[in-house]
Design a protein around this motif. Sequence first.
Motif, PDB file in Angstrom:
ATOM      1  N   GLN A 273       0.862  -1.054   0.184  1.00 17.90           N
ATOM      2  CA  GLN A 273      -0.418   0.245   0.252  1.00 17.90           C
ATOM      3  C   GLN A 273       0.631   1.217  -0.333  1.00 17.90           C
ATOM      4  N   GLU A 276       2.348   1.790  -3.415  1.00 17.72           N
ATOM      5  CA  GLU A 276       0.653   1.870  -4.488  1.00 17.72           C
ATOM      6  C   GLU A 276       0.539   3.760  -4.635  1.00 17.72           C
ATOM      7  N   ASN A 277       0.003   4.119  -2.762  1.00 23.28           N
ATOM      8  CA  ASN A 277      -0.342   5.042  -2.806  1.00 23.28           C
ATOM      9  C   ASN A 277       0.672   5.848  -1.549  1.00 23.28           C
ATOM     10  N   LYS A 279       0.423   5.648   1.546  1.00 23.44           N
ATOM     11  CA  LYS A 279       0.254   5.497   2.687  1.00 23.44           C
ATOM     12  C   LYS A 279       0.104   4.020   2.463  1.00 23.44           C
ATOM     13  N   THR A 281      -5.098   2.487   3.850  1.00 17.93           N
ATOM     14  CA  THR A 281      -5.961   2.679   3.867  1.00 17.93           C
ATOM     15  C   THR A 281      -6.406   1.413   4.688  1.00 17.93           C
ATOM     16  N   GLU A 376     -14.194   3.875   6.227  1.00 18.87           N
ATOM     17  CA  GLU A 376     -12.413   4.848   6.218  1.00 18.87           C
ATOM     18  C   GLU A 376     -12.061   4.258   7.343  1.00 18.87           C
TER      19      GLU A 376
END
Length: 488
Positions: A273, A276-277, A279, A281, A376
Amino acid sequence: MQSIQHKRLWQLMFLTLMALLLWQISPVAKANTVGLPDFTSIVEKAEPAVVNIRTTATVSSNGSSGGRDPYEMFRWFFGPDFQPPGGGGNDQAPQQRRGNPEPQERTVPRGVGSGFFISADGYILTNHHVIDDASEIFVTLTDGTEYKAKVIGSDERTDVALLKIDAQDMATLPIGTAADLKKGQWVLAIGSPFGLESTVTSGIVSAIGRETGDYLPFIQTDVAVNPGNSGGPLLDLDGEVVGINAQIVSRSGGFMGISLAIPIDEAMEVAQQLRENGKVTRGRIGVQIGEVSKDVAQASGLDSAAGAMVSRVVPDGPAEQAGVEPGDIILEFDGKKIEKWSDLPRVVGSTAPGTKAKMNVWRKGKPVSLDITVGEMPSAQPVAAAAQPAEPKAQGETALGITVVSLTDDEKKEFRINHGVKVTAVEGAGEVAGLTPGDVILTVDNTDVSSPKQFVELAQKAQAGKPLGMMVQRNGQAQWLLVRPAKK
């Protein structure tokens, strides 16, 4: 006489041979024959992929002595225009010195740690606390080559960080799994304890699933790990990474026989993660939970102490929308069993927001299935202030030493409940059980309570000496209490 001596000699030789034979086939002999594992080939392959990490921090200062002017005392005596011999010291103009000095910044060493390559193009896995608050991060390879690294992402909750250096064809470590680890299994660590690069230590797995955090069950070992080992790999005898060395349990600050490592399975999910981001989630359902003790299980009618008890449901959250109630015991989420309360945050946190999941709960003595849409988790979870119940004005009913009154409509709205009675005074069995004035009794023996009269009827049915389960809401959170009527 001589024949007797020969006979005894032969007997002695026979017994000696039998003892040697038995010893050879014994477990001790087998262990000694096998011997200790040889780690040399593992280290030779793994060492080039392990790096030393040092960090620096930028701090503000007004001088060389922790921000203080070393000649401040002299200027207090001789005036602001005082200059030390040789013209050193503060070279600001007198007008500047009379006011507040302008802050200056300087770079200082912050700490050291370890890490390892997970890809040939320079991605490095380490701990969040190794690089937290660092202004610069430097990575040193085993051959002495140094690179400046950048942070791709870092996750404080799992203490995992992903770094990147501008390099290619880096040696990498094969990623294994912590799921197959067993107590007593040999493992070894490579890192930089106290800045001593490429240090190898070994030991065994002492425990699996050690609970010390919200999101990760740690691997406990007796591998010698010290400050500077953080972020380095924990390897099995196949040379595969099974964990990231993260913590030590110590009273002295140094190794005392207990080391904790992050399971590599969870760490790699976090790293993916972060890559890819930038951060991580996480999912949330909006509940506060607690442990299901034997008393809670008994009070709620469960056969065993398992699951996570909901003490509070966050208003307008996914759980409230799904119909979760305070006092529910969550036994299964999205097909995964919740054996203990600490399992739920990990299972929910690893579920992608927006996922529609099935949740099985235990409510008032029977199973209930709920459909929930995972939300989330925000970066900072707000905590609702607990409402303080107002003093009741109505006269109440008393049973088991517990005096209760009806709830007003405003109180039901304030407490976000549609039934229950409020405790105004308590003594005897109720006091021993832990009830206090202001508590709201929601259920008695898995039956909803709506009036003081109903409460008394249910309480009077209790058998002497047999625990009576009551679900109580206190300061916005639900909990189970066992009230034991006095034996006659």
